[in-house]
Design an enzyme around this catalytic site. Structure first.
Site, PDB file in Angstrom:
ATOM      1  CE  LYS A 174      48.881  35.607  41.856  1.00 44.78           C
ATOM      2  NZ  LYS A 174      49.375  35.291  40.503  1.00 44.78           N
ATOM      3  CB  THR A 206      49.547  45.574  35.952  1.00 41.33           C
ATOM      4  OG1 THR A 206      48.202  45.673  35.424  1.00 41.33           O
ATOM      5  CG2 THR A 206      49.836  46.784  36.825  1.00 41.33           C
ATOM      6  N   GLY A 208      51.089  40.730  32.736  1.00 38.22           N
ATOM      7  CA  GLY A 208      52.096  39.727  33.042  1.00 38.22           C
ATOM      8  C   GLY A 208      52.563  39.690  34.483  1.00 38.22           C
ATOM      9  CB  THR A 209      51.512  41.408  37.613  1.00 37.32           C
ATOM     10  OG1 THR A 209      50.115  41.155  37.387  1.00 37.32           O
ATOM     11  CG2 THR A 209      51.827  42.843  37.255  1.00 37.32           C
ATOM     12  N   GLY A 210      51.211  38.301  37.188  1.00 37.64           N
ATOM     13  CA  GLY A 210      51.098  36.974  37.789  1.00 37.64           C
ATOM     14  C   GLY A 210      52.134  36.010  37.257  1.00 37.64           C
ATOM     15  CB  CYS A 211      53.353  35.344  33.817  1.00 38.29           C
ATOM     16  SG  CYS A 211      51.790  35.001  32.993  1.00 38.29           S
TER      17      CYS A 211
END
Length: 267
Positions: A174, A206, A208-211
């Protein structure tokens, strides 16, 4: 029967990341979500102020309860925190046939550490070989490989291939932590590489974007989508959630993305 997915992760009391983000994402994408808590955090958009780990025996009990009753179509793994937790989860997943999306959560958006240094080796040795797809951001990939953070696509590709050699079936590198006007993600497998790009959105919201991305991938897999299709759909969903985040306007720090942008009016 409804599509069903399981998230194994920590709780975010602010609701923007972790278990809460995963369950919101599952619901937004038409998948029933079950959960196994690995930790409870006192957290908001500004900081993580306290973390309490769940006992490994309780983690095992939660997993046994879910797998003993629900038809889980995919598993998303987030915050694990320490070697005992990682070992407990790995052992309980030994006979799991569902695809596993492993998000190697190490640091919160606020900068607070969520994975202890001694746990990195355990994660690398015990969890990476079980992953159907590993979803590291650039700092996480560098830490897993004990190397410098990638600054270009060629290095992202090389690091993704190095992670692939540690056991996962695929690696999604990512690029959100990179620089420039375009964010690039690379889905790398033994067969090929899929390049995904999007304009970099100018927002502080942003959290929590990875979760959210990894949960959206798990939702797609639970619905029977091939991995490239699940990743493309998740990427598109996240971009829309980020675009709507400012209108949601939660908290005073790094606010969450808008998981229900397709349901709630926000303009």
């Amino acid at each position: 029967m409804a599509f069903q997915a399981l998230t194994i992760a920590g709780s975010d009391s602010g609701g923007g990341a972790g278990i809460q983000a995963d369950l919101k994402t599952f619901s937004a994408l038409g998948v029933y979500g079950a959960s196994v808590l690995t930790a409870v955090t006192a957290q908001n958009t500004r900081a993580v102020t306290a973390v309490a780990m769940i006992a490994p025996a309780m983690i095992r009990a939660q997993m046994a309860a879910v797998f003993g009753d629900l038809a889980i179509g995919a598993v998303k793994i987030g915050m694990l925190g320490d070697p005992a937790t990682i070992s407990a989860v790995a052992e309980e997943l030994a006979d799991c046939a569902a695809p596993i999306v492993l998000d190697p959560v190490m640091v919160a958006k606020s900068g607070d550490a969520l994975l202890s240094a001694e746990a990195v080796k355990t994660l690398r040795d015990r969890m990476l070989p079980r992953a159907y797809v590993l979803t590291p951001n650039l700092p996480e990939a560098a830490r897993l490989l004990d190397t410098e953070e990638a600054t270009d696509e060629a290095t992202m590709l090389a690091q993704g291939r190095a992670l692939l050699s540690l056991g996962p079936r695929a690696v999604l590198m990512k690029g959100g932590h990179g620089k420039g006007e375009t964010c690039v993600d690379l889905l790398i497998s033994e067969a090929d590489t899929l390049r995904l790009s999007a304009p970099r959105q100018q927002t502080a919201n942003t959290h929590g974007t990875g979760c959210t991305l990894s949960a959206a991938i798990a939702a797609g897999l639970a619905r029977g989508q091939p991995l490239p299709q699940a990743v493309e759909a998740a990427h598109s969903y996240l971009q829309r959630a980020i675009a709507a985040a400012d209108a949601l306007n939660i908290g005073h720090g790094h606010g969450p993305v808008h998981h229900f942008h397709g349901v709630w009016p926000y303009e």
